[in-house]
Each structure stands twice: as C-alpha cells, then as structure tokens.
Design a protein around this motif. Structure first.
Motif, short mmCIF file in Angstrom:
data_model
loop_
_atom_site.label_atom_id
_atom_site.label_comp_id
_atom_site.label_asym_id
_atom_site.label_seq_id
_atom_site.Cartn_x
_atom_site.Cartn_y
_atom_site.Cartn_z
N LYS A 177 11.55 6.60 -2.13
CA LYS A 177 10.52 5.74 -1.58
C LYS A 177 11.03 5.02 -0.33
O LYS A 177 12.16 4.51 -0.32
CB LYS A 177 10.08 4.68 -2.59
CG LYS A 177 10.05 5.13 -4.05
CD LYS A 177 9.03 6.19 -4.32
CE LYS A 177 9.03 6.55 -5.81
NZ LYS A 177 8.13 7.69 -6.12
N SER A 234 -0.99 -0.13 -4.08
CA SER A 234 0.17 0.48 -4.74
C SER A 234 -0.07 0.77 -6.21
O SER A 234 0.48 1.76 -6.75
CB SER A 234 1.38 -0.44 -4.58
OG SER A 234 1.12 -1.73 -5.11
N TYR A 262 0.84 -1.19 0.00
CA TYR A 262 0.00 0.00 0.00
C TYR A 262 0.88 1.25 0.00
O TYR A 262 1.95 1.27 0.62
CB TYR A 262 -0.87 0.07 1.26
CG TYR A 262 -1.88 -1.04 1.43
CD1 TYR A 262 -3.18 -0.92 0.95
CD2 TYR A 262 -1.52 -2.21 2.11
CE1 TYR A 262 -4.11 -1.93 1.14
CE2 TYR A 262 -2.44 -3.23 2.29
CZ TYR A 262 -3.74 -3.09 1.80
OH TYR A 262 -4.65 -4.10 1.98
N GLY A 263 0.41 2.28 -0.67
CA GLY A 263 0.98 3.59 -0.48
C GLY A 263 0.22 4.27 0.64
O GLY A 263 -1.00 4.11 0.77
N ASN A 300 6.41 -2.98 -8.74
CA ASN A 300 5.96 -1.64 -8.36
C ASN A 300 7.01 -0.54 -8.52
O ASN A 300 6.66 0.64 -8.50
CB ASN A 300 5.47 -1.66 -6.92
CG ASN A 300 4.09 -2.28 -6.79
OD1 ASN A 300 3.08 -1.63 -7.01
ND2 ASN A 300 4.05 -3.57 -6.43
N TYR A 326 5.48 3.69 1.70
CA TYR A 326 4.73 2.49 1.34
C TYR A 326 4.80 1.52 2.53
O TYR A 326 5.76 1.53 3.31
CB TYR A 326 5.33 1.81 0.12
CG TYR A 326 5.17 2.56 -1.18
CD1 TYR A 326 4.19 2.19 -2.11
CD2 TYR A 326 6.01 3.63 -1.50
CE1 TYR A 326 4.05 2.87 -3.32
CE2 TYR A 326 5.88 4.32 -2.70
CZ TYR A 326 4.89 3.92 -3.61
OH TYR A 326 4.75 4.60 -4.79
#
Length: 367
Positions: free
Chosen positions: A89, A79, A61-62, A165, A141
């Motif tokens: 990130k 994501s 998940y973001g 991703n 994330y």
C-alpha cells in the motif's frame, strides 16, 4: 451550554496533554484551537478529538485507476469500501492548503477530493497509466485533512486513520508532500502510538526544520512578505511551519523558534527513528526554474537572505532533515509544487522522472 462546552474543552486539553509527551509551553501554541471564536460543528469536532467519532475534516480514500486524465470523483473510494488486496500500500498525504481555515464549515467529499487533486493529480495519473509499473505492485490511497489545525492534532488523527484501515501484516509506504511530512512524523512518533506496518516514509519538500516564510521575524522584514505571512501564521497549522534554528546543519535566522518541531525532531533522535525516512529536496539553481512567479520570487528572497538552495519555500537543509534521514535526494530545478509531481503538463519529464524515482526508492527500500 457555555459551562458544558468549557468543561469539554478542558477535558480534551487534558486528554491531549496525556497523549502527547511535549513540554507544556507547546500547548499555548494550539490552545486557541479550542478557545477561539465559536466554530461551526464544535461538538462534532470535539467528539472526533476524543476518538468517539471520525474527524469530518479528514478522510482516507482508495484510488481506483481509470482511463481519462480528467480524474473523476468516483475514482476516490472511501477506504472502508475500497477492496482489500494482497498488494503493498502507498498512502499519499498532501501539504498546507491555504483555502481552508479551522473555523470554516466541515469539508464535504467534493472539496476533500479537490484538495487531493490540487496536490497529487499528476501522480495519480502516472499511477493509473502504469508509470514505473506502480499499479501492478501497489494499491494507492490518498489522505486529506484540514491543514489550518495543529500538526500535533492532525498527526494523532492520521495515526488513528492508519491504525483503523491497515493491519500489522500490511506493508504500507507513505509519500508525504510538504506539511504532510510533519503530520506523518507526529503519527509515527512512539509518543503517539505504534504503526509497525509503515515500512518507509518518502518526504517531498517537507519543511522538517521549518520554513522562513512561516516565521514572523523573517516576514516582518518585507511588506510583501508580511501580508503573505500574516495569512499563513494566522492559522495554528501554518504557524507550526515556522523555521527553527535547532537541527543539524541549520543556518541561524534571527528570532526564529519552533518548539513543536524541536520536540518532534528530538524525539526522533532519541528513538533513532529517522532511518524510516527518505528525504527529497527541490533545488532551484537559478530562481527561474519554477512554473510560477510565486516560487521564483520566493527562491530569490530566500537566496538574498542566505538560503542559497531551496525550492522557493523550503530550504534544502530543512527538506533533507539535515542529512539525518535514511537517504537524502536532491531534485534539480523543481519548485515546491513540482516536488509533488505537479507540473502544468503531466508529460513533463520532471514530473515523470520524480514519480519513477520515488517509486523506485520505495521498491528498493530495505524495509
């Protein structure tokens, strides 16, 4: 149907044996992943292992910062739908979760997000409130997975998730608590694949040489420990957290052996990969610094057994990878959960300072 399923099982095992370059005896450790009792959604999980479907028990998940410390599920965005940006990130991966077994039904999004909050809610709060200016420099994330499965399987699937991703031009930094550090080590092993965009991994209290509390010979010495340990080592992932006598600076524990960790750690030495890791270790000075009776008791038991420095679960030398990582940092008077920023009060200086220190290590890393 049984014959078809059996053929699929043997195909998957052969695939895994071709994917991981590990001694065949290790596969006995996690063969029961496929040949134990009939599991719900068998076919979905097997196809996930074949790479034909995403694994339904894992997800990236973001995290979208909000305004309330009561984090909403809507802040966790799959994501594939999370807006891409030019920021660096950070990926957080949690540790062992005792609430799930590999035979449980597939985890829904609500439960996945709750698993993340159980470990990292304070860290996410610090991020959204601008601690160490992290939200101006990084996208956050969070990754969740079923911890009762083998770390070898989870590591391969974490690799696949990262590969899908992120691109080679991204700058990705991983913050891994406890078991998450082991899963990350598998994901970054050359025997798994290549993730050049992962610049640095910060491990928080990861049992990189294992923990006595997942070791049958240690647990059998105490009835209380035996009850606890039977639950832990009764899962494949839990059993792979067991202590190993192999490793730099390790104290000998009678009957302790962990071939999975031994092979992973030896592979990292062979490829000279430990330089991508910064290892944080919690050190409870008086075994009364933890926020729960559980960790204080664990610290006392470990101390009586000769492990005088620990976070109540993981001995200091194990968390520090025997001083083989790029950098090792002790955090005073923090138990195993606190090493993931989880304090009862999010304003606790121990949580705030640890978060700042981790972000600073990432920001100042040479990678």
């Amino acid at each position: 149907m049984f014959r078809v399923r059996r053929n699929i099982i043997f195909f998957v095992l052969n695939l895994l044996i071709g994917t991981f370059v590990f001694p065949s005896c290790i596969y006995d450790f996690y063969r029961k992943e496929f040949v134990s009792e009939e599991k719900k959604n068998d076919e979905v999980l097997l196809f996930a292992l074949l790479g034909l479907l995403p694994n339904p028990n894992q997800k990236l998940y973001g995290f979208f910062p909000g305004f309330s410390r009561n984090l909403s599920d809507s802040q966790f965005i799959s994501s594939e739908f999370f807006p891409k940006s030019g920021k660096k990130k950070i990926v957080l991966i949690h540790g062992w979760n005792p609430a799930e077994r590999d035979s449980d039904p597939i985890t829904n999004d609500e439960k996945k997000i709750q698993n993340i909050k159980n470990t990292f809610s304070n860290g996410l709060i610090h991020f959204q409130e601008g601690r160490a200016s992290a939200n101006s420099e990084f996208d956050f994330y969070v990754y969740t997975y079923r911890t009762s499965n083998s770390i070898l399987i989870n590591g391969k699937q974490f690799f696949n998730t990262l590969r899908v991703n992120f691109t080679d031009s991204d700058q990705v930094y991983i913050i891994a608590h406890s078991m998450g550090g082991l899963v990350t080590r598998v994901a970054l092993s050359p025997d798994t694949g290549n993730l050049p965009f992962v610049r640095l991994v910060v491990t928080l209290a990861s049992p990189q040489f294992g923990s006595p509390f997942a070791t049958p010979s240690f647990l059998a010495s105490n009835p209380f420990l035996n009850d606890l340990g039977n639950y832990l080592v009764g899962t494949q992932g839990g059993s792979e957290l067991g202590y190993t006598n192999q490793g730099s600076g390790q104290s000998n524990l009678n009957g302790a052996e962990n071939l999975v960790l031994d092979v992973i750690n030896q592979s990292y030495l062979n490829y000279n990969l430990n330089g991508k890791f910064v290892s944080f270790a919690g050190v409870m000075s008086g075994c009364n610094d933890g926020e729960t009776f559980y960790y204080n008791t664990g610290c006392t038991i470990l101390s009586n057994a000769g492990f005088t420095q620990s976070d109540g679960i993981v001995p200091r030398n194990s968390a520090r990878l025997g001083n083989l990582s790029y950098k090792q940092i002790d955090i005073a008077d923090c138990d195993h959960s606190m090493m993931a920023f989880q304090t009862v009060d999010p304003n606790d200086p121990k949580s705030l300072n640890l978060f700042t220190q981790v972000i600073t290590e990432i920001r100042n890393s040479p990678y």
